[in-house]
Design an enzyme around this catalytic site. Structure first.
Site, PDB file in Angstrom:
ATOM      1  N   GLY A 166       0.831  -1.210   0.000  1.00 60.23           N
ATOM      2  CA  GLY A 166       0.000   0.000   0.000  1.00 60.23           C
ATOM      3  C   GLY A 166       0.858   1.250   0.000  1.00 60.23           C
ATOM      4  N   PHE A 167       0.199   2.381   0.129  1.00 67.09           N
ATOM      5  CA  PHE A 167       0.905   3.675   0.134  1.00 67.09           C
ATOM      6  C   PHE A 167       1.912   3.736   1.302  1.00 67.09           C
ATOM      7  CE2 PHE A 167       0.145   8.148   1.942  1.00 67.09           C
ATOM      8  CZ  PHE A 167       1.276   8.677   1.352  1.00 67.09           C
ATOM      9  N   TYR A 183     -14.486   1.625   9.553  1.00 68.93           N
ATOM     10  CA  TYR A 183     -13.050   1.887   9.718  1.00 68.93           C
ATOM     11  C   TYR A 183     -12.753   2.261  11.169  1.00 68.93           C
ATOM     12  CZ  TYR A 183      -8.435   3.867   8.546  1.00 68.93           C
ATOM     13  OH  TYR A 183      -7.094   4.142   8.469  1.00 68.93           O
ATOM     14  N   SER A 227      -5.115  -2.432   5.470  1.00 67.19           N
ATOM     15  CA  SER A 227      -6.495  -1.928   5.599  1.00 67.19           C
ATOM     16  C   SER A 227      -6.752  -0.914   4.498  1.00 67.19           C
ATOM     17  CB  SER A 227      -6.714  -1.214   6.938  1.00 67.19           C
ATOM     18  OG  SER A 227      -8.046  -0.710   6.998  1.00 67.19           O
ATOM     19  N   GLY A 283      -1.316 -12.923  16.484  1.00 65.68           N
ATOM     20  CA  GLY A 283      -1.008 -14.346  16.691  1.00 65.68           C
ATOM     21  C   GLY A 283       0.346 -14.692  16.101  1.00 65.68           C
ATOM     22  N   ASP A 343       0.298  -8.736   1.173  1.00 64.90           N
ATOM     23  CA  ASP A 343      -0.741  -7.814   0.707  1.00 64.90           C
ATOM     24  C   ASP A 343      -1.686  -8.568  -0.209  1.00 64.90           C
ATOM     25  OD1 ASP A 343      -2.114  -5.481  -0.512  1.00 64.90           O
ATOM     26  OD2 ASP A 343      -0.520  -4.341   0.456  1.00 64.90           O
ATOM     27  N   ASN A 344      -2.988  -8.322  -0.067  1.00 66.80           N
ATOM     28  CA  ASN A 344      -3.930  -8.976  -0.997  1.00 66.80           C
ATOM     29  C   ASN A 344      -4.234  -8.086  -2.209  1.00 66.80           C
ATOM     30  OD1 ASN A 344      -5.596  -7.060   0.091  1.00 66.80           O
ATOM     31  ND2 ASN A 344      -7.220  -8.455   0.718  1.00 66.80           N
TER      32      ASN A 344
END
Ligand code: UDP
Length: 314
Positions: free
Chosen positions: A10-11, A145, A75, A102, A31-32
């Site tokens: 992400g950014f 969020y 996110s 976890g 990352d998805n």
């Protein structure tokens, strides 16, 4: 030393991957690619210390080998993104944080959670210190969020208190810089894109709401200092220079030199009226404060966007 960075494409995640590689860490980026992009980490792929794995961290995470730090940055973070992906946002903030905790527990690693100024909601205190508990609508559209990040903070503190996990929580305020998605819908990408495309600049509401924009390199430096510190309670990282959104739109228009009008559009529900970090704690315990001013940061971001728009057109 080896770090796992969720949301690493992400950014913010991609800047963090680069920063930690420079500090000598091995980095595994998960990352998805729902809102991130592999283009953000393309420049890191040839580095033998870097690895990328496409992975949704809301599902169980399995990582072979030792890990010294887990940094949970996965996110959606732009309001239009999390409104489009409400369930994914809630899942990554709750299940994704649980899975990342976890992993850190299993590996006896440090854990750092990317939280947000949205924990303060539409604040009735300004600037916002970490001791302020917030003013959040728990069932409004932004709650997907806000509440998942508040849950993420709660479960992080529970792992710290109950399992003795070595945790950190950073409350990130509005951040900008290269690698923001052109179409991510946030104020700066929208304004820059609109000015570059010769389209009217859309200001929501009357534009009197305020934000405080931090340049990405300052933010990443603050986060790394927090990781290295011994602080377990939340710490605000952001730039305290507060500006109205209308003034911000004018600054962007002037920078681009575009002769486009500013048009007013309806304010999204629960849009915070003001947001400004109190960074006294970061100054005191991290010896950190932002260095890049808005003029310099906007210029660097503009250079990046100009290139992106040219590449998209070509
Ligand atoms: N905003 C705007 N025009 C746009 C996009 C955003 O006026 O095209 C406003 C938005 O309503 C908010 C502020 O700019 O008041 C910052 O919005 P952003 O989406 O960047 O992030 P937020 O701080 O709300 O999470």
């Amino acid at each position: 030393m080896r770090a796992v960075i969720t949301g690493g494409a992400g950014f913010l995640g991609s800047h963090l991957c680069g920063y930690m590689l420079d500090k000598g860490w091995d980095v595994l980026c998960l990352d998805n690619l729902v809102t991130g992009s592999d283009a953000n980490v393309a420049h890191l792929q040839s580095n033998p210390k870097f690895a990328f794995q496409r992975k949704d961290v809301s599902e169980h995470i399995e990582v072979a080998g030792s890990v010294d730090a887990v940094l949970h940055f996965a996110s959606p973070a732009s309001p239009p993104d999390y409104l489009k992906l409400p369930i994914e946002t809630l899942k990554v903030g709750s299940l994704g944080t649980h899975n990342s905790l976890g992993l850190a527990k299993a590996k006896r690693a440090k854990f750092l959670m990317a939280s947000t100024s949205e924990c303060y909601g539409d604040p009735d205190v300004s600037p916002q210190p970490e001791t302020y508990w917030g003013h959040v609508n728990p069932v409004g559209p932004r709650s997907v969020y806000d509440e998942s990040k508040r849950f993420a903070e709660a479960i992080t503190m529970a792992y710290h208190r109950h399992h003795g996990l070595d945790t950190r929580i950073v409350r990130i305020f509005n951040t900008y810089g290269p690698r923001m998605r052109l179409n991510d819908g946030r104020a700066l990408p929208n304004f820059l894109y609109q000015a570059l495309a010769g389209e009217p600049i859309t200001v929501y509401g009357d534009g009197k709401q305020t934000r405080s924009f931090c340049y990405v390199s300052d933010l990443i430096e603050g986060i790394y200092r927090l990781l290295e510190s011994g602080e377990h309670e939340p710490v605000n990282i952001g730039n305290p220079h507060e500006i109205t959104i209308l003034e911000f739109a004018e600054r962007v228009r002037d920078l681009v030199g575009a002769k486009v009008p500013i048009v007013f559009r309806p304010l999204p529900q629960d849009d915070p009226k003001q947001r400004c970090p109190d960074i006294a704690k970061a100054r005191r315990i991290l010896r950190w404060e932002p260095k890049v001013n808005l003029e310099e940061g906007l210029q660097r971001t503009y250079d990046f966007f100009r290139q992106q728009v040219a590449t998209t057109k070509a």
